[in-house]
Write a protein that holds these residues in place. Sequence first.
Motif, PDB file in Angstrom:
ATOM      1  N   ARG A  29      52.533 112.649  88.143  1.00 32.41           N
ATOM      2  CA  ARG A  29      51.065 112.678  88.107  1.00 32.41           C
ATOM      3  C   ARG A  29      50.497 111.912  89.306  1.00 32.41           C
ATOM      4  O   ARG A  29      49.555 112.362  89.960  1.00 32.41           O
ATOM      5  CB  ARG A  29      50.571 112.062  86.794  1.00 32.41           C
ATOM      6  CG  ARG A  29      49.070 111.984  86.668  1.00 32.41           C
ATOM      7  CD  ARG A  29      48.636 111.569  85.271  1.00 32.41           C
ATOM      8  NE  ARG A  29      49.135 110.246  84.911  1.00 32.41           N
ATOM      9  CZ  ARG A  29      48.833 109.634  83.769  1.00 32.41           C
ATOM     10  NH1 ARG A  29      48.059 110.243  82.881  1.00 32.41           N
ATOM     11  NH2 ARG A  29      49.301 108.432  83.495  1.00 32.41           N
ATOM     12  N   GLU A  30      51.102 110.749  89.609  1.00 35.75           N
ATOM     13  CA  GLU A  30      50.645 109.967  90.750  1.00 35.75           C
ATOM     14  C   GLU A  30      50.963 110.646  92.083  1.00 35.75           C
ATOM     15  O   GLU A  30      50.194 110.547  93.045  1.00 35.75           O
ATOM     16  CB  GLU A  30      51.271 108.574  90.720  1.00 35.75           C
ATOM     17  CG  GLU A  30      50.577 107.600  89.792  1.00 35.75           C
ATOM     18  CD  GLU A  30      51.135 107.616  88.374  1.00 35.75           C
ATOM     19  OE1 GLU A  30      50.779 106.728  87.603  1.00 35.75           O
ATOM     20  OE2 GLU A  30      51.919 108.522  88.036  1.00 35.75           O
ATOM     21  N   ALA A  87      48.293 113.151  92.661  1.00 36.40           N
ATOM     22  CA  ALA A  87      47.054 112.508  93.099  1.00 36.40           C
ATOM     23  C   ALA A  87      47.149 112.041  94.546  1.00 36.40           C
ATOM     24  O   ALA A  87      46.150 112.054  95.281  1.00 36.40           O
ATOM     25  CB  ALA A  87      46.733 111.315  92.187  1.00 36.40           C
ATOM     26  N   PRO A 144      47.051 116.956  86.378  1.00 35.82           N
ATOM     27  CA  PRO A 144      47.699 115.765  85.834  1.00 35.82           C
ATOM     28  C   PRO A 144      47.584 115.721  84.313  1.00 35.82           C
ATOM     29  O   PRO A 144      46.584 116.172  83.750  1.00 35.82           O
ATOM     30  CB  PRO A 144      46.909 114.623  86.473  1.00 35.82           C
ATOM     31  CG  PRO A 144      45.546 115.192  86.685  1.00 35.82           C
ATOM     32  CD  PRO A 144      45.755 116.649  87.026  1.00 35.82           C
ATOM     33  N   THR A 202      46.664 113.944  80.922  1.00 37.19           N
ATOM     34  CA  THR A 202      45.487 113.092  80.734  1.00 37.19           C
ATOM     35  C   THR A 202      45.638 112.085  79.605  1.00 37.19           C
ATOM     36  O   THR A 202      44.796 111.192  79.470  1.00 37.19           O
ATOM     37  CB  THR A 202      44.233 113.942  80.468  1.00 37.19           C
ATOM     38  OG1 THR A 202      44.456 114.771  79.324  1.00 37.19           O
ATOM     39  CG2 THR A 202      43.904 114.823  81.665  1.00 37.19           C
TER      40      THR A 202
END
Length: 426
Positions: free
Chosen positions: A346-347, A350, A385, A387
């Motif tokens: 997920r990071e 981002a 991503p 949540t």
Amino acid sequence: MNGKATTKRTKLERGRGALGPALELVHTGRAPTRAVLTAELGVTRATAGAVAAELEALGLIRVDSRPGAAAGSQGRPSHRLALEESGPVVLAAQVHADGFRAALVGLGGRIVATVPGCEAVEADPAQALGAVVEAGAALLSETGRRCVGAGLAVPSAVAEPDGTALNPLHVAWPAGAPVRRIFAERVRAAGLDVPAFTGNDVNLAALAEHRHGAGRGSRHLLCVATGHRGVGGALVLDGRLHTGSSGLALEVGHLTVNPEGRPCHCGSRGCLDVEADPLAFLTAAGREPGPEVSLLQQARDLLRTECADPSARRATRELIDRLGLGLAGLVNILNPDRIILGGLHRELLAADPQRLHAVVADRSLWGRRAGGVAGAELGGVPILPCTLDHNSLVGAAELAWQPVLDDPLGALTGQDSGAQGAARES
């Protein structure tokens, strides 16, 4: 029995047959009002009202006694429906490479209370699961909540129908450990007379995200995630987890993304499992992992320095490219309508969403078409991503809540819906 009584009983039986579907609609946020519930169930207003009242009597939902309408709306105001915050809970537990976490989870995926466990997991699964259940039982004692089930997420494929952990590599448990049986035994030993369930952590994360998070509305949802060690995947088709013939489907960690890469536990080389997890990120950045905090936290901390640290920047690009290759292969095989990424992935998304979308679009047949939603303009498959915080815990809770969602009356009262209805009429 006269015709009026027969009609009344028929309505009652029809309404009670809708209890489970109605509860699931409220549980997943798809029926915020009684009017929506009526339309979704395809029943009369009277039947929907009776169903909502029954669920309220069971302590599962609340029905606003004063109907209201949204500003600018037309038509008759409708009663608002909400989950009962003081209602029953389930005990949810997750074991991972760096410890465990126990929680109490209500309907709607709401975590009521949670506590992290030790930093090291016992090599004996019976001791490890005994500790996590003990932590959960302490939460129940502190809160005084009624528990109606227990669910466990483990970092391993769970073979069906036996409930054995096939490859718990990162927690040093023996292959084939009967985790479902052990967990159920520890739940009973803690004085909890409730059903107990066990599943793979990424499978359960995907289920939770589909019902309450980034996967809502998707029909073919692919989830890929890396937590503390390794990479896992899951597929949710029309609301159901696809687990294969024996629970072992979607072991995506063993897709090869670097043929000359690191040896993998499966016997191959360059698998996602060892090329795109927190340890791989630290290694690519030239960092020696330390014992003070979890690998996942160390990787996250390093990723935050990516702009200022050239080695972290290179490692970020390297892992995004490896992850993108793996996702592209999965898109070619599975043709999902949405991909969600969890944990360190997920990071990474981002950090450079354009790079990841571009790799997937360039390497997949279906990724090349234009369109998509939520920032996926570079490829036809949206990549989003996750949540939910602690989504594997919430997914473990979903397993435990499922019997209640299937049959609220039977699960909470021990009585058959028809028998309950007949008893209330007499």
